[in-house]
Design a protein around this motif. Structure first.
Motif, PDB file in Angstrom:
ATOM      1  N   VAL A 105      -4.272  -9.165  -2.601  1.00 46.56           N
ATOM      2  CA  VAL A 105      -4.575  -8.484  -1.345  1.00 46.56           C
ATOM      3  C   VAL A 105      -5.491  -9.389  -0.529  1.00 46.56           C
ATOM      4  CG1 VAL A 105      -5.616  -6.410  -0.357  1.00 46.56           C
ATOM      5  CG2 VAL A 105      -4.334  -6.254  -2.477  1.00 46.56           C
TER       6      VAL A 105
ATOM      7  N   TYR B  18      -3.944   2.704   2.988  1.00 44.29           N
ATOM      8  CA  TYR B  18      -3.045   1.880   3.787  1.00 44.29           C
ATOM      9  C   TYR B  18      -2.515   0.751   2.931  1.00 44.29           C
ATOM     10  CZ  TYR B  18      -4.851   4.057   8.051  1.00 44.29           C
ATOM     11  OH  TYR B  18      -5.198   4.952   9.024  1.00 44.29           O
ATOM     12  N   ARG B  19      -1.344   0.254   3.280  1.00 39.30           N
ATOM     13  CA  ARG B  19      -0.858  -0.971   2.667  1.00 39.30           C
ATOM     14  C   ARG B  19      -1.581  -2.137   3.314  1.00 39.30           C
ATOM     15  NH1 ARG B  19       4.436   1.607   2.450  1.00 39.30           N
ATOM     16  NH2 ARG B  19       5.008   1.700   0.244  1.00 39.30           N
ATOM     17  N   ASP B  20      -1.719  -3.218   2.603  1.00 38.01           N
ATOM     18  CA  ASP B  20      -2.367  -4.414   3.114  1.00 38.01           C
ATOM     19  C   ASP B  20      -1.665  -4.900   4.383  1.00 38.01           C
ATOM     20  OD1 ASP B  20      -4.046  -6.645   3.203  1.00 38.01           O
ATOM     21  OD2 ASP B  20      -2.709  -7.822   1.937  1.00 38.01           O
ATOM     22  N   ASP B  21      -0.352  -4.758   4.447  1.00 37.79           N
ATOM     23  CA  ASP B  21       0.429  -5.210   5.598  1.00 37.79           C
ATOM     24  C   ASP B  21       0.198  -4.343   6.835  1.00 37.79           C
ATOM     25  OD1 ASP B  21       1.458  -6.833   3.647  1.00 37.79           O
ATOM     26  OD2 ASP B  21       3.362  -5.766   3.479  1.00 37.79           O
ATOM     27  N   ASP B  22      -0.219  -3.100   6.663  1.00 33.25           N
ATOM     28  CA  ASP B  22      -0.404  -2.175   7.792  1.00 33.25           C
ATOM     29  C   ASP B  22      -1.665  -2.455   8.595  1.00 33.25           C
ATOM     30  OD1 ASP B  22       1.911  -0.918   7.036  1.00 33.25           O
ATOM     31  OD2 ASP B  22       0.902   0.726   5.994  1.00 33.25           O
TER      32      ASP B  22
ATOM     33  N   ASN C 280      -0.581  -3.212  -3.500  1.00 30.96           N
ATOM     34  CA  ASN C 280      -1.241  -3.877  -2.380  1.00 30.96           C
ATOM     35  C   ASN C 280      -1.859  -2.877  -1.405  1.00 30.96           C
ATOM     36  OD1 ASN C 280       1.166  -2.872  -1.411  1.00 30.96           O
ATOM     37  ND2 ASN C 280       1.548  -4.582  -0.045  1.00 30.96           N
ATOM     38  N   ARG C 281      -2.344  -1.770  -1.906  1.00 31.64           N
ATOM     39  CA  ARG C 281      -2.944  -0.756  -1.042  1.00 31.64           C
ATOM     40  C   ARG C 281      -4.469  -0.885  -1.018  1.00 31.64           C
ATOM     41  NH1 ARG C 281       1.658   1.447  -2.973  1.00 31.64           N
ATOM     42  NH2 ARG C 281       2.934   2.636  -1.508  1.00 31.64           N
TER      43      ARG C 281
ATOM     44  N   ALA D 213       0.393  -7.123  -5.167  1.00 34.40           N
ATOM     45  CA  ALA D 213       1.805  -6.846  -5.443  1.00 34.40           C
ATOM     46  C   ALA D 213       2.452  -8.048  -6.121  1.00 34.40           C
ATOM     47  CB  ALA D 213       2.518  -6.522  -4.139  1.00 34.40           C
TER      48      ALA D 213
END
Length: 97
Positions: free
Chosen positions: A58, A86-90, A10-11, A48
């Protein structure tokens, strides 16, 4: 160059947007003016998996302009350009015109 790197899971791969240091008329701007930590998404990973094995895609796509955290991410240099992973969550949010 950036098309050769496909992020895992998921980056996302982001190219940071550098604000202009000079106006069209040639006036130099101080570095402190409107420092918005933003970037353009260049590449997106496949997503992910959750605990049950289901695919979580994503939420961003290539070409999106995103608001990034001040710290974090992994710096990647490909050729002459610098990118950040970056991670998608970041990602803090998406910027729209």
């Amino acid at each position: 160059m950036a098309k050769r790197l496909i992020p895992s899971f998921n980056r996302i791969l982001v190219e940071k947007i550098i604000p202009p240091s000079k106006t069209n008329s040639g006036i130099l701007l101080p570095e402190k003016t409107s420092k918005l930590n933003s970037g353009k998404v260049v590449a997106v990973g496949p997503g992910a998996r959750d605990r049950d094995g289901k695919h979580i895609p994503v939420s961003l796509k290539e070409g999106d302009t995103v608001l990034l955290p001040e710290y974090g991410g992994t710096e990647v240099k490909l050729g002459e350009k610098e990118y950040h992973l970056y991670r998608d969550d970041d990602v803090l949010g998406t910027l729209h015109d």
